[in-house]
Design a protein around this motif. Structure first.
Motif, PDB file in Angstrom:
ATOM      1  N   UNK A  42       0.842  -1.207   0.000  1.00 47.01           N
ATOM      2  CA  UNK A  42       0.000   0.000   0.000  1.00 47.01           C
ATOM      3  C   UNK A  42       0.874   1.253   0.000  1.00 47.01           C
ATOM      4  N   UNK A  45       2.364   1.770  -3.377  1.00 38.69           N
ATOM      5  CA  UNK A  45       1.303   2.212  -4.288  1.00 38.69           C
ATOM      6  C   UNK A  45       0.974   3.695  -4.068  1.00 38.69           C
ATOM      7  N   UNK A  46       0.885   4.090  -2.811  1.00 42.81           N
ATOM      8  CA  UNK A  46       0.555   5.487  -2.527  1.00 42.81           C
ATOM      9  C   UNK A  46       1.702   6.417  -2.902  1.00 42.81           C
TER      10      UNK A  46
ATOM     11  N   UNK B 417      -7.440   7.188  -0.157  1.00 38.27           N
ATOM     12  CA  UNK B 417      -8.450   7.281   0.893  1.00 38.27           C
ATOM     13  C   UNK B 417      -8.348   6.041   1.768  1.00 38.27           C
ATOM     14  N   UNK B 418      -8.215   6.279   3.044  1.00 38.04           N
ATOM     15  CA  UNK B 418      -8.192   5.160   3.985  1.00 38.04           C
ATOM     16  C   UNK B 418      -9.406   5.301   4.885  1.00 38.04           C
ATOM     17  N   UNK B 432      -8.345   0.528   2.156  1.00 39.26           N
ATOM     18  CA  UNK B 432      -7.368   1.447   1.560  1.00 39.26           C
ATOM     19  C   UNK B 432      -7.672   1.536   0.075  1.00 39.26           C
ATOM     20  N   UNK B 433      -7.993   2.748  -0.363  1.00 41.82           N
ATOM     21  CA  UNK B 433      -8.345   2.914  -1.775  1.00 41.82           C
ATOM     22  C   UNK B 433      -7.439   3.961  -2.417  1.00 41.82           C
ATOM     23  N   UNK B 458      -8.514  -2.365  -1.152  1.00 42.57           N
ATOM     24  CA  UNK B 458      -8.383  -3.607  -0.395  1.00 42.57           C
ATOM     25  C   UNK B 458      -8.714  -3.369   1.061  1.00 42.57           C
ATOM     26  N   UNK B 463      -4.286  -1.211   6.397  1.00 44.83           N
ATOM     27  CA  UNK B 463      -4.843   0.119   6.152  1.00 44.83           C
ATOM     28  C   UNK B 463      -5.030   0.880   7.466  1.00 44.83           C
TER      29      UNK B 463
END
Lengths: 55, 489
Positions: A42, A45-46, B417-418, B432-433, B458, B463
């Motif tokens: 994540x 990715x961020x 966005x979390x 988590x997007x 996901x 997240x």
């Protein structure tokens, strides 16, 4: 995998028309080792997202 | 010496002011005008709203931070803009009205060379009779829009939990309080935190939880929906969101324009034109946003608010406001430099700029009531706009450029966005997007309109960890602690 992790869903209700996670998926969500891997993913990715967004 | 005035000290204004101050050196002046004495990390208000954090953990006083940075801080609200100055002086200025205790009500004219409008939204509770934050405007609903609102929401939730422990069943209604709301994401996150909190308290089986939204489908999020890359499929956010609600046994009401709130009951109009009611014991309904009501005046004192602002009170920038029907909308309609087309030394960032149109498909009931989400432009996009405009203004103030040198179009930037459900390090799960770009670009990304390599979603503990880190890192950054410029927006 059986359906013991899925609660009753009323047929033809709005909830009936979507996907419901089963035991394996739920386990992975809170499996610390797997989540450490996902945490790294994540963040990568961020970071890529941020780098692509600044102009 | 030139003077930059930033109206607003929220995410976008604070970002713009602090970066400008850092890069301008002592040759130029930076002034921040904001009616608030505290900075608020708004995403964590959700946790305050369920008692997971205190108000003190999500706010800090602005004055010492600005004093240390060398920013001239005026605790005041901006009232009007005079971009042509006045008849005997051509220097543009704004009028402000102080809100701090010492000077409360005093007004002043503040000249500027460059102006950044980051005034954020007016929380337009008044658009729906009875809607409020639990005190002044409406006593029947609560809000998590500010830290104070969230603290009050937490108290009300605690009272409901006590009732459930005493065997009294409770109905929870979370969502949007008007047909033209944005920020569905905040309501989305809050309902999952409510559900998680009730589970933790051992009273989930005593609660009926319903989501009410102006979205025509769950997962629209004001962005026309999203397709995530998930398990080998481009999966619609509709399926993703519905799954989250269904897994938790929560109901949803779609396409709803809440038009009245009374004690224990909302009345709403649906997209099919039907009027209906929904009862509740606890309701958190997001209000619609409007511009803060700034006025603009020309040199001779005549009202020229229409020149600077769109009818909804948001400031006009370099967007295409003549895009016409939905079928004609393009990603390129969205502003890039955030510069006002009439006055080149005026910019607007964050919620304060007027979008060219909404992102979701416009919809209305047979009665003509518009019911569709308005565009989200908070958080990460707000901060990126603030920084880009600050960099442009710095180059212009230093004489390096005459036109903006940086851009921040929502059609060329992504958002992360979390959305948490709980805040434990080992309990609960968050979504988590990531979305890239925010505005669908069907010419560049045929099919879903977005880059599927950058648009993902996901669920998991990870997240939660990300959300915890974001909370601490962004408050660190906002306090201008060592290394703050290295932390990305």
């Amino acid at each position: 995998m059986g359906s013991k992790h899925v609660n009753h869903i009323e047929p033809y209700s709005p909830q009936f028309g979507t996907m419901i996670p089963m035991g394996g998926q739920k386990f992975l969500r809170t499996c610390v080792l797997w989540q450490i891997v996902r945490f790294i993913a994540i963040n990568i990715r961020m970071t890529i997202l941020i780098l692509k967004s600044h102009h | 010496m030139a003077r930059l005035v930033v109206m607003g000290g929220g995410v976008s204004g604070h970002t713009a002011a602090t970066f400008a101050r850092d890069m301008l050196g002592s040759d130029h002046e930076v002034v921040v005008v904001t009616p608030n004495s505290q900075w608020n990390w708004i995403p964590s208000n959700i946790w305050v709203g369920v008692g997971g954090m205190t108000k003190e953990e999500v706010v800090f006083p602005l004055a010492p931070v600005y004093e240390k940075a060398g920013i001239d801080y005026r605790q005041a609200k901006a009232v009007s803009i005079h971009p042509e100055g006045k008849e005997d002086a051509e220097t543009p200025y704004i009028t402000i009205e102080y809100t701090d205790e010492a000077k409360s009500g005093e007004t002043e004219e503040l000249t500027y060379d460059y102006l950044i409008n980051a005034t954020g939204p007016k929380l337009n509770f008044g658009a729906t009779p009875g809607l409020g934050e639990g005190t002044n405007l409406g006593e029947h609903t609560v809000s998590v829009c500010t830290a104070d609102h969230a603290e009050h929401a937490s108290d009300e939730l605690e009272a409901c939990i006590e009732k459930m422990k005493n065997g009294e069943r409770q109905a929870f209604l979370i969502g949007t309080g008007h047909g033209m709301c944005t920020c569905q994401g905040a309501a989305f996150e809050y309902i999952f935190n409510i559900e998680h909190t009730l589970n933790e308290a051992g009273v989930r089986d005593m609660a009926d939880i319903t989501f009410i939204t102006n979205e025509s489908f769950l997962g629209d999020f004001g962005m026309g929906g999203i397709h995530f890359k998930m398990g080998g499929y481009a999966t619609s956010s509709k399926v993703f969101a519905e799954s989250l609600y269904a897994e938790r046994g929560m109901d949803w009401i779609l396409g709803a324009h809440v038009n009245k709130v009374e004690a224990g009951k909302v009345t709403y109009e649906s997209l099919d034109g039907e009027m209906d009611e929904q009862e509740f014991d606890f309701a958190m309904l997001i209000p619609p946003f409007a511009g803060v009501g700034l006025k603009a005046f020309s040199k001779d004192g005549s009202d020229m608010t229409d020149t600077l602002f769109a009818p909804n009170g948001f400031m006009k920038v370099d967007a295409n406001y003549n895009a016409g029907a939905y079928e004609n909308w393009k990603a390129s309609d969205w502003p890039r430099t955030l510069q006002n087309p009439t006055y080149k030394n005026v910019f607007a960032v964050g919620i304060a700029f007027a979008p060219p149109h909404i992102i979701s498909k416009p919809m209305s009931s047979p009665n003509g009531t518009p019911i569709n989400p308005t565009p989200p432009r908070t958080g990460m996009p707000s901060a990126m706009m603030g920084k880009a405009v600050a960099l442009s203004v710095v180059d212009m103030m230093k004489g390096k450029a005459t036109e903006p040198t940086h851009t921040a179009s929502m059609s060329e930037m992504g958002a992360a966005c979390v959305a948490s459900a709980g805040k434990g390090l080992f309990t609960g799960t968050a979504a988590a997007m990531t979305v890239y770009p925010i505005i669908q670009d069907f010419e560049k990304y045929p099919g879903t309109g977005r880059d599927l390599n950058g648009t993902t979603g996901e669920l998991g503990l990870a997240a939660h960890w990300v959300k915890h880190i974001l909370h601490h890192v962004f408050i660190w950054k906002a306090k201008l602690k060592p290394g703050w410029t290295l932390i990305p927006e």
